[in-house]
Motif scaffolding. Structure first.
Motif, PDB file in Angstrom:
ATOM      1  N   LEU A   4     -13.311  -5.399   0.612  1.00  0.00           N
ATOM      2  CA  LEU A   4     -11.862  -5.182   0.711  1.00  0.00           C
ATOM      3  C   LEU A   4     -11.543  -4.403   1.972  1.00  0.00           C
ATOM      4  O   LEU A   4     -12.269  -3.453   2.323  1.00  0.00           O
ATOM      5  CB  LEU A   4     -11.358  -4.388  -0.496  1.00  0.00           C
ATOM      6  N   LEU A   5     -10.451  -4.751   2.650  1.00  0.00           N
ATOM      7  CA  LEU A   5     -10.052  -4.027   3.863  1.00  0.00           C
ATOM      8  C   LEU A   5      -9.192  -2.819   3.498  1.00  0.00           C
ATOM      9  O   LEU A   5      -8.387  -2.874   2.560  1.00  0.00           O
ATOM     10  CB  LEU A   5      -9.240  -4.954   4.776  1.00  0.00           C
ATOM     11  N   ALA A   6      -9.349  -1.767   4.269  1.00  0.00           N
ATOM     12  CA  ALA A   6      -8.505  -0.574   4.094  1.00  0.00           C
ATOM     13  C   ALA A   6      -7.095  -0.891   4.610  1.00  0.00           C
ATOM     14  O   ALA A   6      -6.911  -1.789   5.440  1.00  0.00           O
ATOM     15  CB  ALA A   6      -9.093   0.583   4.885  1.00  0.00           C
ATOM     16  N   GLU A   7      -6.119  -0.136   4.125  1.00  0.00           N
ATOM     17  CA  GLU A   7      -4.712  -0.338   4.513  1.00  0.00           C
ATOM     18  C   GLU A   7      -4.548  -0.350   6.044  1.00  0.00           C
ATOM     19  O   GLU A   7      -3.830  -1.191   6.597  1.00  0.00           O
ATOM     20  CB  GLU A   7      -3.872   0.778   3.874  1.00  0.00           C
ATOM     21  N   SER A   8      -5.226   0.584   6.727  1.00  0.00           N
ATOM     22  CA  SER A   8      -5.093   0.660   8.191  1.00  0.00           C
ATOM     23  C   SER A   8      -5.679  -0.591   8.854  1.00  0.00           C
ATOM     24  O   SER A   8      -5.143  -1.097   9.849  1.00  0.00           O
ATOM     25  CB  SER A   8      -5.785   1.909   8.727  1.00  0.00           C
ATOM     26  N   GLU A   9      -6.746  -1.112   8.281  1.00  0.00           N
ATOM     27  CA  GLU A   9      -7.358  -2.330   8.831  1.00  0.00           C
ATOM     28  C   GLU A   9      -6.429  -3.530   8.597  1.00  0.00           C
ATOM     29  O   GLU A   9      -6.313  -4.413   9.453  1.00  0.00           O
ATOM     30  CB  GLU A   9      -8.709  -2.589   8.163  1.00  0.00           C
ATOM     31  N   ILE A  10      -5.783  -3.535   7.447  1.00  0.00           N
ATOM     32  CA  ILE A  10      -4.845  -4.626   7.139  1.00  0.00           C
ATOM     33  C   ILE A  10      -3.687  -4.603   8.143  1.00  0.00           C
ATOM     34  O   ILE A  10      -3.322  -5.632   8.711  1.00  0.00           O
ATOM     35  CB  ILE A  10      -4.323  -4.490   5.686  1.00  0.00           C
TER      36      ILE A  10
END
Ligand code: H2B
Length: 92
Positions: A4-10
């Motif tokens: 799963l990607l972190a919010e900042s990565e998204i």
């Protein structure tokens, strides 16, 4: 299983894509066409890349409008696979 990607990565990946927005645990793009046949033809173009990647968009057709949603169901949210498929779809 994909990570799963972190919010900042998204947010970072979204900023590199045009025409896609975050919608809960999915990314979504709405494409508008000249009519129903063109909308269905676009959906048909998604078959090969989705099958090749083993990653499939959720699709809704409403007359000349196609809503494409991507999420990694197995992981329960957004992963690199969704952004890779979004990039592919954007290039069609
Ligand atoms: N597509 C999407 N969007 N998310 C998934 O988690 C997913 C998929 N899983 N296509 C795949 C198929 C999985 O069920 C198979 C076994 O690879």
């Amino acid at each position: 299983m994909a990570q799963l990607l972190a919010e900042s990565e998204i947010q970072n990946r979204l900023s590199q894509l045009s025409g896609w927005e975050l919608d809960g645990k999915t990314i979504k793009s709405v494409r508008k066409f000249g009519g129903f046949p063109e909308a269905v033809a676009f959906v048909n173009k998604l078959i090969d890349p989705a099958e090749a990647a083993g990653h499939h968009p959720d699709l809704a057709i409403s007359y000349n409008k196609v809503t494409v949603s991507l999420s990694t169901h197995d992981a329960g949210g957004l992963t690199e696979k969704d952004f890779a498929m979004a990039t592919t779809i954007s290039s069609l």
